[in-house]
Design an enzyme around this catalytic site. Sequence first.
Site, PDB file in Angstrom:
ATOM      1  NE  ARG A  75      -2.483  -1.110   3.296  1.00 23.26           N
ATOM      2  CZ  ARG A  75      -3.088  -1.188   4.471  1.00 23.26           C
ATOM      3  NH1 ARG A  75      -4.378  -0.974   4.560  1.00 23.26           N
ATOM      4  NH2 ARG A  75      -2.412  -1.481   5.565  1.00 23.26           N
ATOM      5  CG  HIS A 123      11.722 -21.361   6.437  1.00 23.17           C
ATOM      6  ND1 HIS A 123      10.726 -21.244   7.364  1.00 23.17           N
ATOM      7  CD2 HIS A 123      12.880 -21.380   7.134  1.00 23.17           C
ATOM      8  CE1 HIS A 123      11.274 -21.187   8.574  1.00 23.17           C
ATOM      9  NE2 HIS A 123      12.574 -21.262   8.466  1.00 23.17           N
ATOM     10  CG  HIS A 140       9.051 -25.261  10.597  1.00 25.92           C
ATOM     11  ND1 HIS A 140       8.702 -24.908   9.321  1.00 25.92           N
ATOM     12  CD2 HIS A 140       9.057 -24.099  11.299  1.00 25.92           C
ATOM     13  CE1 HIS A 140       8.523 -23.592   9.259  1.00 25.92           C
ATOM     14  NE2 HIS A 140       8.720 -23.086  10.449  1.00 25.92           N
TER      15      HIS A 140
HETATM   16  C1  BG6 Z   1       9.220 -19.741  11.792  1.00 21.51           C
HETATM   17  C2  BG6 Z   1       8.567 -19.509  13.125  1.00 21.51           C
HETATM   18  O1  BG6 Z   1       8.358 -20.418  10.930  1.00 21.51           O
HETATM   19  O2  BG6 Z   1      10.390 -20.516  11.970  1.00 21.51           O
HETATM   20  C3  BG6 Z   1       9.536 -18.848  14.096  1.00 21.51           C
HETATM   21  O3  BG6 Z   1       7.431 -18.678  12.967  1.00 21.51           O
HETATM   22  C4  BG6 Z   1      10.820 -19.630  14.186  1.00 21.51           C
HETATM   23  O4  BG6 Z   1       8.956 -18.704  15.390  1.00 21.51           O
HETATM   24  C5  BG6 Z   1      11.370 -19.908  12.792  1.00 21.51           C
HETATM   25  O5  BG6 Z   1      11.747 -18.862  14.938  1.00 21.51           O
HETATM   26  C6  BG6 Z   1      12.547 -20.844  12.837  1.00 21.51           C
HETATM   27  O6  BG6 Z   1      13.142 -20.908  11.577  1.00 21.51           O
HETATM   28  P1  BG6 Z   1      14.696 -21.210  11.412  1.00 21.51           P
HETATM   29  O7  BG6 Z   1      14.902 -21.293   9.952  1.00 21.51           O
HETATM   30  O8  BG6 Z   1      15.420 -20.074  12.070  1.00 21.51           O
HETATM   31  O9  BG6 Z   1      14.940 -22.490  12.148  1.00 21.51           O
END
Ligand code: BG6
Length: 479
Positions: free
Chosen positions: A43, A176, A238
Amino acid sequence: MAHSIVIFGASGDLTKRKLIPALFRLYQKGKLPPATRIIGVSRRKYSDERWRELLLETTRQFLGDRFDAEVWPAFVGQVHYVPGDVNQVDDFFSLEARLQEIEDDAADRVYYLATSPALYAAAASNLAAAGMAHESTAKRRIVIEKPFGTDLKSARDLNAHVHGVFAEKQVYRIDHYLGKETVQNLMVLRFANSIFEPIWNRDYIDHVQITVAESVTVEGRGGYYEQSGVLRDMFQNHLLQLLMITAMEAPVRFEADMVRDEKVKVLRAIRSLSGADFASDTVRGQYADYRRADGVNPASENATFAALKLHIDNWRWNGVPFYLRSGKAMSCRTTQIVIQFRQPPVMMFSASPEPNKLVIQIQPAEGIQIHFQTKTPDAGMRPRNAELDYRFQRAVRGALPDAYQRLLMDALGGDASLFARSDEVELAWGIVDPILAAWSSPAAPPLEMYDVGCWGPESSTRWMRDQGREWFDVCPVLH
Ligand code: BG6
């Protein structure tokens, strides 16, 4: 075919911390396809020039010495900005017109939703309403960041909504963790070697531990975390992803649907918890001081730590518990998978040796260790622990690429193997939802407090000991 990446949520944190640095690194390495345009949408009323200036500052900050000032001008020449509100369909018509000016020819497009999750449905609908979801020869793909829903119902609703306008093959749901090199390496370790697979089963393995420990607290994210807690924030996505890749059967080929079919079978085989299981097979904790964080209810019962014992009822894993744990404010940052093997059937030597372990260090000391027994020299036949230690850092030059580089490349190239499919996301919620419900009912195990900087509550250690097992509480050695 040229490519465009249209980032909704261009002024947000994810864009500046992860997406633009990843795209720039790809460009620096010559991996970004030529004629890839990056178009930011949010925005704010920035001009192209202003957005480019802001990105220079943040990209330099986040990449540190990996930032190459000489390459930046050529990269940023392909970066544009279009102001727009995701809730306003008219803004999508203007965006489409602007995209057509920027793309001199037909281009495959990736629409990246890096906005607040509350806007995902509106973004999908408005893209379709402006004719931007329709594929001809040029592809249209939509990347959706986590969280994908907050429970099974909302995930189903969002899937139904998105499927109303995009076909599943156009949808890329990000986790991710799947972009991390060491998570992908788990598949290579299992399926490009012949020595592990024959022992990767209930005949040889006693149990599996999957730990994602974080040393950070909730920091400035108290408001979000109060709504999510550790199960939604870390387990639904994850940890279950790590479990699926550890436990899955070999896919016939490394192709998106074949990989995801095998992962989904693992989720289907996870035994549902019920009744007394919630108290006996789960541990929940909260770190001291959590209640004093900004945005947190001073009487909050939210879990910042959880440990779960899950069973996978199939031929490979029957009787092998999978222990999953994750928490904030723990001893150190470490993501590791420990495959603990059974003891030898007969103990021939005096001391009782520690069981063999395969430790897969996902981060930050990326590597693999095998723990085994050797003879203590000059001490009769006394065994002692020894370790074979493989480190990526020693084997490859430079840091491993950030997860977003791989995921962005795959989205551009149309490879969804490392993205979650709709059934996968829903099945994962189907595992987490009953635990969330039980934790807010009388069936809940007590919420145990733990000090900042330890391995979670004492009860988690006792819980493992009572089952005749020990957590692998080892911080990675970083060198
Ligand atoms: C995110 C969470 O998806 O993953 C966070 O929302 C977390 O709370 C993070 O800290 C951890 O990711 P990584 O890649 O640092 O292990």
